[in-house]
Motif scaffolding. Structure first.
Motif, PDB file in Angstrom:
ATOM      1  N   GLY A   5       0.817  -1.204   0.000  1.00 30.83           N
ATOM      2  CA  GLY A   5       0.000   0.000   0.000  1.00 30.83           C
ATOM      3  C   GLY A   5       0.853   1.256   0.000  1.00 30.83           C
ATOM      4  N   ASP A   6       0.210   2.387   0.275  1.00 27.79           N
ATOM      5  CA  ASP A   6       0.932   3.654   0.261  1.00 27.79           C
ATOM      6  C   ASP A   6       0.822   4.391   1.599  1.00 27.79           C
ATOM      7  OD1 ASP A   6      -1.732   4.222  -0.032  1.00 27.79           O
ATOM      8  OD2 ASP A   6      -1.524   5.301  -1.915  1.00 27.79           O
ATOM      9  N   ALA A   7       0.705   3.609   2.694  1.00 25.74           N
ATOM     10  CA  ALA A   7       0.704   4.158   4.051  1.00 25.74           C
ATOM     11  C   ALA A   7       1.293   3.105   4.984  1.00 25.74           C
ATOM     12  CB  ALA A   7      -0.713   4.529   4.483  1.00 25.74           C
ATOM     13  N   ASP A   8       1.710   3.526   6.168  1.00 28.89           N
ATOM     14  CA  ASP A   8       2.270   2.592   7.140  1.00 28.89           C
ATOM     15  C   ASP A   8       1.241   1.528   7.520  1.00 28.89           C
ATOM     16  OD1 ASP A   8       4.511   4.152   7.077  1.00 28.89           O
ATOM     17  OD2 ASP A   8       4.411   4.792   9.171  1.00 28.89           O
ATOM     18  N   LEU A   9       1.706   0.291   7.582  1.00 31.23           N
ATOM     19  CA  LEU A   9       0.870  -0.846   7.975  1.00 31.23           C
ATOM     20  C   LEU A   9       1.101  -1.122   9.454  1.00 31.23           C
ATOM     21  CD1 LEU A   9      -0.834  -3.445   7.408  1.00 31.23           C
ATOM     22  CD2 LEU A   9       1.313  -4.549   6.837  1.00 31.23           C
ATOM     23  N   VAL A  10       0.012  -1.289  10.196  1.00 34.49           N
ATOM     24  CA  VAL A  10       0.112  -1.610  11.612  1.00 34.49           C
ATOM     25  C   VAL A  10      -0.700  -2.877  11.877  1.00 34.49           C
ATOM     26  CG1 VAL A  10      -0.371  -0.838  13.967  1.00 34.49           C
ATOM     27  CG2 VAL A  10       0.364   0.809  12.238  1.00 34.49           C
ATOM     28  N   ILE A  11      -0.039  -3.865  12.468  1.00 33.08           N
ATOM     29  CA  ILE A  11      -0.752  -5.066  12.922  1.00 33.08           C
ATOM     30  C   ILE A  11      -1.178  -4.763  14.351  1.00 33.08           C
ATOM     31  CG2 ILE A  11      -0.634  -7.535  13.396  1.00 33.08           C
ATOM     32  CD1 ILE A  11       1.562  -7.696  11.236  1.00 33.08           C
ATOM     33  N   ILE A  12      -2.456  -4.658  14.563  1.00 35.42           N
ATOM     34  CA  ILE A  12      -3.000  -4.286  15.865  1.00 35.42           C
ATOM     35  C   ILE A  12      -3.032  -5.489  16.794  1.00 35.42           C
ATOM     36  CG2 ILE A  12      -5.060  -3.371  17.025  1.00 35.42           C
ATOM     37  CD1 ILE A  12      -5.612  -1.978  14.205  1.00 35.42           C
ATOM     38  N   GLN A  20      -6.007 -35.035  12.042  1.00 37.44           N
ATOM     39  CA  GLN A  20      -5.871 -33.850  11.190  1.00 37.44           C
ATOM     40  C   GLN A  20      -6.289 -32.604  11.974  1.00 37.44           C
ATOM     41  OE1 GLN A  20      -4.544 -33.973   8.073  1.00 37.44           O
ATOM     42  NE2 GLN A  20      -4.609 -31.754   8.047  1.00 37.44           N
ATOM     43  N   GLN A  21      -5.417 -31.604  12.022  1.00 35.43           N
ATOM     44  CA  GLN A  21      -5.671 -30.359  12.736  1.00 35.43           C
ATOM     45  C   GLN A  21      -5.583 -29.189  11.756  1.00 35.43           C
ATOM     46  OE1 GLN A  21      -6.273 -30.306  16.222  1.00 35.43           O
ATOM     47  NE2 GLN A  21      -6.355 -32.516  15.906  1.00 35.43           N
ATOM     48  N   GLN A  22      -6.452 -28.230  11.921  1.00 38.58           N
ATOM     49  CA  GLN A  22      -6.402 -27.003  11.127  1.00 38.58           C
ATOM     50  C   GLN A  22      -6.723 -25.838  12.049  1.00 38.58           C
ATOM     51  OE1 GLN A  22      -8.168 -26.850   7.169  1.00 38.58           O
ATOM     52  NE2 GLN A  22      -8.988 -24.818   7.615  1.00 38.58           N
ATOM     53  N   LYS A  23      -5.837 -24.839  12.059  1.00 37.66           N
ATOM     54  CA  LYS A  23      -6.007 -23.671  12.919  1.00 37.66           C
ATOM     55  C   LYS A  23      -5.928 -22.407  12.065  1.00 37.66           C
ATOM     56  CE  LYS A  23      -5.916 -26.519  16.335  1.00 37.66           C
ATOM     57  NZ  LYS A  23      -7.155 -26.970  16.892  1.00 37.66           N
ATOM     58  N   THR A  24      -6.627 -21.367  12.508  1.00 39.24           N
ATOM     59  CA  THR A  24      -6.639 -20.086  11.801  1.00 39.24           C
ATOM     60  C   THR A  24      -6.034 -19.017  12.690  1.00 39.24           C
ATOM     61  OG1 THR A  24      -8.641 -20.707  10.611  1.00 39.24           O
ATOM     62  CG2 THR A  24      -8.123 -18.366  10.686  1.00 39.24           C
ATOM     63  N   VAL A  25      -5.200 -18.179  12.091  1.00 39.21           N
ATOM     64  CA  VAL A  25      -4.652 -17.007  12.768  1.00 39.21           C
ATOM     65  C   VAL A  25      -5.328 -15.790  12.129  1.00 39.21           C
ATOM     66  CG1 VAL A  25      -2.589 -15.627  13.223  1.00 39.21           C
ATOM     67  CG2 VAL A  25      -2.445 -18.132  13.231  1.00 39.21           C
ATOM     68  N   THR A  26      -5.945 -14.962  12.963  1.00 39.02           N
ATOM     69  CA  THR A  26      -6.627 -13.760  12.490  1.00 39.02           C
ATOM     70  C   THR A  26      -5.796 -12.540  12.864  1.00 39.02           C
ATOM     71  OG1 THR A  26      -8.769 -14.821  12.808  1.00 39.02           O
ATOM     72  CG2 THR A  26      -8.766 -12.427  12.589  1.00 39.02           C
ATOM     73  N   LEU A  27      -5.437 -11.758  11.846  1.00 42.56           N
ATOM     74  CA  LEU A  27      -4.689 -10.520  12.061  1.00 42.56           C
ATOM     75  C   LEU A  27      -5.651  -9.353  11.982  1.00 42.56           C
ATOM     76  CD1 LEU A  27      -1.674 -11.167   9.666  1.00 42.56           C
ATOM     77  CD2 LEU A  27      -1.783 -11.572  12.114  1.00 42.56           C
ATOM     78  N   THR A  28      -5.619  -8.498  12.984  1.00 41.56           N
ATOM     79  CA  THR A  28      -6.387  -7.257  12.956  1.00 41.56           C
ATOM     80  C   THR A  28      -5.410  -6.161  12.556  1.00 41.56           C
ATOM     81  OG1 THR A  28      -7.786  -8.087  14.733  1.00 41.56           O
ATOM     82  CG2 THR A  28      -7.882  -5.725  14.286  1.00 41.56           C
ATOM     83  N   THR A  29      -5.719  -5.474  11.454  1.00 42.21           N
ATOM     84  CA  THR A  29      -4.782  -4.502  10.886  1.00 42.21           C
ATOM     85  C   THR A  29      -5.485  -3.196  10.537  1.00 42.21           C
ATOM     86  OG1 THR A  29      -5.171  -5.193   8.605  1.00 42.21           O
ATOM     87  CG2 THR A  29      -3.497  -6.418   9.826  1.00 42.21           C
TER      88      THR A  29
END
Length: 150
Positions: free
Chosen positions: A78-85, A122-131
């Motif tokens: 993108g064209d602005a600073d990215l912040v992972i909250i 079988q295991q499946q996990k999700t990581v959710t990023l708030t940005t």
């Protein structure tokens, strides 16, 4: 005399009530120009965007309680600073680590995910990023087939 006074009051009230009194008549062209200018500045202030090399990782077969790690690489296109909250996983057996400082446009960073479970199969996990991206959230997936303990 009272009738004439009363009729005069009614006539005066009706003339005042019929006066054009809508909001558009009170807005100046200068005010409109200022509002449009602010909206354009906000639009042009830029938006960060996360572009990942991969959105999912399969560890294959791992042992019960074996700790494994992977890294998800991404670039701020993108064209602005990215912040992972925040970064949260669907289970306590999955721990994400991420850069806490802003990621400048064009910069690359990594998100490390550590996985260790006592569950079998079988295991499946999700990581959710708030940005602070336009989408607001990004989703990453890890998979593993956990074999039983010997």
């Amino acid at each position: 005399m009272k009738k004439i006074l009363m009729l005069s009051c009614v006539a005066l009230l009706s003339m005042t009530a019929c006066k054009k009194n809508d909001a558009s008549s009170r807005v100046s062209e200068e005010s409109v120009a200022k509002i449009e200018e602010k909206a354009a500045a906000k639009k042009n202030s830029g938006t960060p965007k996360m572009e990942f090399v991969e959105l999912a990782h399969d560890f294959g077969t791992i042992g019960n309680n074996e700790a494994v790690e992977t890294e998800f690489s991404f670039t701020n296109t993108g064209d602005a600073d990215l912040v992972i909250i925040d970064a949260r996983a669907t289970c306590g057996c999955t721990v994400p680590e991420y850069q806490k400082t802003p990621i400048k446009p064009g910069e690359t960073s990594k998100l490390k995910v550590r996985f260790q479970t006592g569950a079998v199969g079988q295991q499946q996990k999700t990581v959710t990023l708030t940005t602070n991206t336009e989408k607001g959230e990004e989703f990453l997936t890890i998979k593993a087939n956990v074999s039983p303990a010997n």
